[in-house]
Design an enzyme around this catalytic site. Structure first.
Site, PDB file in Angstrom:
ATOM      1  N   ASN A   1      -7.016 -46.419  27.733  1.00  0.00           N
ATOM      2  CA  ASN A   1      -7.533 -47.182  25.934  1.00  0.00           C
ATOM      3  C   ASN A   1      -9.377 -47.894  26.039  1.00  0.00           C
ATOM      4  OD1 ASN A   1      -8.564 -48.488  23.536  1.00  0.00           O
ATOM      5  ND2 ASN A   1      -6.249 -49.251  23.447  1.00  0.00           N
TER       6      ASN A   1
ATOM      7  N   ARG B   1      -6.378 -43.216  23.731  1.00  0.00           N
ATOM      8  CA  ARG B   1      -6.842 -43.779  22.244  1.00  0.00           C
ATOM      9  C   ARG B   1      -8.181 -43.465  21.716  1.00  0.00           C
ATOM     10  NH1 ARG B   1      -7.729 -49.815  20.665  1.00  0.00           N
ATOM     11  NH2 ARG B   1      -7.355 -49.295  18.171  1.00  0.00           N
TER      12      ARG B   1
ATOM     13  N   ILE C   1       0.840 -60.949  15.749  1.00  0.00           N
ATOM     14  CA  ILE C   1       1.821 -62.396  15.118  1.00  0.00           C
ATOM     15  C   ILE C   1       2.905 -62.148  14.396  1.00  0.00           C
ATOM     16  CG2 ILE C   1       1.019 -63.338  12.822  1.00  0.00           C
ATOM     17  CD1 ILE C   1      -1.765 -62.289  13.459  1.00  0.00           C
TER      18      ILE C   1
ATOM     19  N   GLU D   1       2.334 -49.115  21.102  1.00  0.00           N
ATOM     20  CA  GLU D   1       1.004 -47.949  21.433  1.00  0.00           C
ATOM     21  C   GLU D   1       1.335 -47.098  22.291  1.00  0.00           C
ATOM     22  OE1 GLU D   1      -1.893 -49.369  18.326  1.00  0.00           O
ATOM     23  OE2 GLU D   1      -0.767 -51.423  19.010  1.00  0.00           O
TER      24      GLU D   1
END
Ligand code: AMP
Length: 400
Positions: free
Chosen positions: A7, A90, A331, A385
């Site tokens: 990434n 990614r 979160i 992910e």
């Protein structure tokens, strides 16, 4: 079978080496401040973390360092580069140029160059990262995996903006969404956990992190998502404004003498809960401040949870009901107060939270937090992910 997931950011390169037989992480880390003074190299393997200040003038050096460490006699996890069967990269934005994961070839790299300015901060960085990997591993199959990929099943009336159709055709301006790998993963995990066929479920996935997006998933396919042409749209986020009337942006730009790109920088980096609260983009700081009586921090939290609730309501309408609501990301997985507030006053939909289960929700595993008489299942699902990118890489490169 081992897949390296990369990434790349403009000054960073995150990596994970995943063993696909067990789907476990063998090593992971981050190259920080590439091309900037005091570059930092982080490597985690065998339960240990190594952090080194190493000069990393560019992404090529960063990739060399990663590979060297992965093969290191003492702390490494492979003995030669040939053990890396594939590399998954990614990529944030695909435009309409790529609708699914795609092998890295000279042709696909040419297309990547063409869509660079769709995500001017991220896509050029991905290209630099891919080129750096190609230099070191020219014979290893590599796959581009797009954040937008999961959202291509949206119907046209959901992804179109009401602009001149000719401009859609010419510039492909439309809703693309983001966090696709995360939404896909948690929807699949939810179905697996509930022992239900994904095809039979109406799921609303709430990826709430530094960037936040909500997606309506019908039978495993995305039918709508809150982010738009870029990740700026949707609910208010850490530093992004989310949905805003464009006339307000123009009005402010004129008053403050900002150019279009300065205005967009403002909307991306200085707004959201940070802008409203004046405290922080981090929800832990916000809730501390709100608990200590900071009214603006409380307002920012209320705006965020109200935004999430509105999207859940909208997507329940789009789906004609909802079977499962999933919370994920920093979160969504950790902040029980945000989950509770986002779901308040939804009894009309059959959504009832068990506040005790919600407050004592274990970390890092799937948890079910609805009340006994809730018609809708409410799940907290840790996202992964990188694993989705590794799985897509295996499939596209026909490995295994
Ligand atoms: P992500 O983008 O998924 O990495 O999420 C990052 C955000 O998650 C941080 O900016 C925090 O606002 C939030 N976060 C992480 N841990 C917690 C926690 N224990 N409680 C509340 N918010 C958290």
């Amino acid at each position: 079978m081992k897949i390296l997931v990369i990434n790349s950011g403009s000054s960073s390169l995150k990596y994970q080496l995943i063993d696909m037989e067990t789907e476990s992480v063998l090593a992971k880390g981050n190259c920080e401040r590439i091309g900037i003074e005091n570059s930092n190299f982080i490597y985690k393997a065998h339960g240990k973390t190594i952090e080194q200040q190493v000069d990393m003038p560019n992404h090529n050096v960063a990739v060399q360092l990663v590979l060297k460490k992965l093969m290191d006699k003492d702390v490494g996890v492979i003995s030669s580069m040939s053990e890396i069967d594939g590399v998954g990269h990614r990529v944030v934005a695909s435009g309409e140029a790529f609708k699914k994961p795609t092998l890295v070839t000279p042709e696909s790299m040419e297309l990547m160059e063409e869509i660079k300015d769709l995500a001017p901060l991220h896509n050029p960085a991905a290209i630099v990262g891919i080129k750096a990997c190609l230099l070191e591993m020219p014979d290893t199959p590599m796959v581009l995996v797009f954040d937008t990929g999961f959202h291509f099943t949206m119907p046209d009336y959901a992804y179109m903006y009401a602009i001149d159709y000719a401009h859609y055709e010419k510039y492909k301006i439309r809703r693309y969404g983001a966090h696709g790998t995360s939404h896909k993963f948690v929807a699949q995990e939810a179905a697996k956990y509930l022992k239900k066929d994904l095809k039979s479920l109406k799921i609303i996935t709430c990826h709430l992190g530094n960037g936040s997006s909500i997606t309506a998933v019908n039978g495993g396919e995305c039918i709508d998502t809150s982010m738009g042409f870029t990740p700026l749209a949707g609910v208010p986020m850490g530093t992004r404004s989310g949905d805003i009337d464009y006339s307000a942006a123009e009005y402010l730009a004129k008053k403050e003498g900002l150019s279009v790109s300065e205005m967009l920088n403002y909307l991306n980096k200085k707004c959201g809960v940070l802008g409203v609260s004046g405290v922080s983009s981090d929800f832990r700081d916000l809730s501390n401040a709100a608990n200590n009586g900071n009214r603006r921090a409380e307002l920012a939290l209320n705006m965020f949870t109200y935004g999430v609730k509105k999207y859940i309501g909208a997507y329940a309408a789009a789906l004609n009901g909802v079977d499962v609501i999933v919370f994920t990301a920093g979160i969504g997985e950790n902040d029980d107060v945000v989950r509770s507030k986002s779901l308040q006053g939804m009894d009309y939909l059959g959504v009832k939270l068990d506040e005790k289960k919600n407050a004592s929700c274990p970390r890092g595993v799937i948890a079910e937090i609805q009340a006994k008489d809730s018609k809708v299942k409410i799940l907290v699902v840790p996202t992964n992910e990188e694993l989705v990118i590794a799985r897509e890489t295996m499939l596209e490169a026909k490995l295994g």
